[in-house]
Design an enzyme around this catalytic site. Sequence first.
Site, PDB file in Angstrom:
ATOM      1  N   VAL A  30      19.719  22.581 -18.213  1.00  0.00           N
ATOM      2  CA  VAL A  30      20.901  22.644 -19.069  1.00  0.00           C
ATOM      3  C   VAL A  30      22.093  23.183 -18.287  1.00  0.00           C
ATOM      4  CG1 VAL A  30      20.385  24.956 -19.968  1.00  0.00           C
ATOM      5  CG2 VAL A  30      21.781  23.416 -21.322  1.00  0.00           C
ATOM      6  N   CYS A  31      23.262  22.675 -18.650  1.00  0.00           N
ATOM      7  CA  CYS A  31      24.534  23.206 -18.159  1.00  0.00           C
ATOM      8  C   CYS A  31      25.491  23.151 -19.341  1.00  0.00           C
ATOM      9  CB  CYS A  31      25.050  22.403 -16.962  1.00  0.00           C
ATOM     10  SG  CYS A  31      25.499  20.707 -17.355  1.00  0.00           S
ATOM     11  N   ARG A  32      26.767  23.137 -19.106  1.00  0.00           N
ATOM     12  CA  ARG A  32      27.740  23.103 -20.210  1.00  0.00           C
ATOM     13  C   ARG A  32      27.696  21.776 -20.955  1.00  0.00           C
ATOM     14  NH1 ARG A  32      33.153  21.794 -21.276  1.00  0.00           N
ATOM     15  NH2 ARG A  32      34.136  23.294 -22.684  1.00  0.00           N
ATOM     16  N   GLY A  56      25.902  18.698 -19.587  1.00  0.00           N
ATOM     17  CA  GLY A  56      24.781  17.842 -19.210  1.00  0.00           C
ATOM     18  C   GLY A  56      24.927  17.171 -17.859  1.00  0.00           C
ATOM     19  N   MET A 100      24.870  22.667 -23.257  1.00  0.00           N
ATOM     20  CA  MET A 100      25.056  23.770 -24.194  1.00  0.00           C
ATOM     21  C   MET A 100      26.048  23.402 -25.297  1.00  0.00           C
ATOM     22  SD  MET A 100      23.046  26.325 -23.740  1.00  0.00           S
ATOM     23  CE  MET A 100      23.857  27.470 -24.857  1.00  0.00           C
TER      24      MET A 100
END
Length: 115
Positions: free
Chosen positions: A69-71, A73, A97
């Site tokens: 996961v990141c901000r 994708g 996220m």
Amino acid sequence: MGLLSLLFGPSIQPEAALEALRAREAVVLDVREKHEWKAGRIAGSKNVPLSKLHARAGELEQGRRYIAVCRSGARSGRAAAQLRKSGYDVVNLRGGMLGWARAGLPVDPRGGRVV
């Protein structure tokens, strides 16, 4: 198969990810920078920034499923692809996220935010 799947490989919807986490079938690998992770994250996630992933990949267990996961994708999609090439079982959290929060799923700490 969609273009994003071709570029970034398999992904998982936020609700399905939550089910996998509750069943202890996966671990969240958050590849955002430390300040982003501290501001708001999925409870129990492991933070390994994408910029340090190559050097720290040995901290990850082979045979374990990870949800990257990141901000949004994008970074986590790159991380997932990189780790899959090294033999790890990794899927990308669709929408990152931002998608998790939009789905109304819990962000840690309470009152945390996605930056």
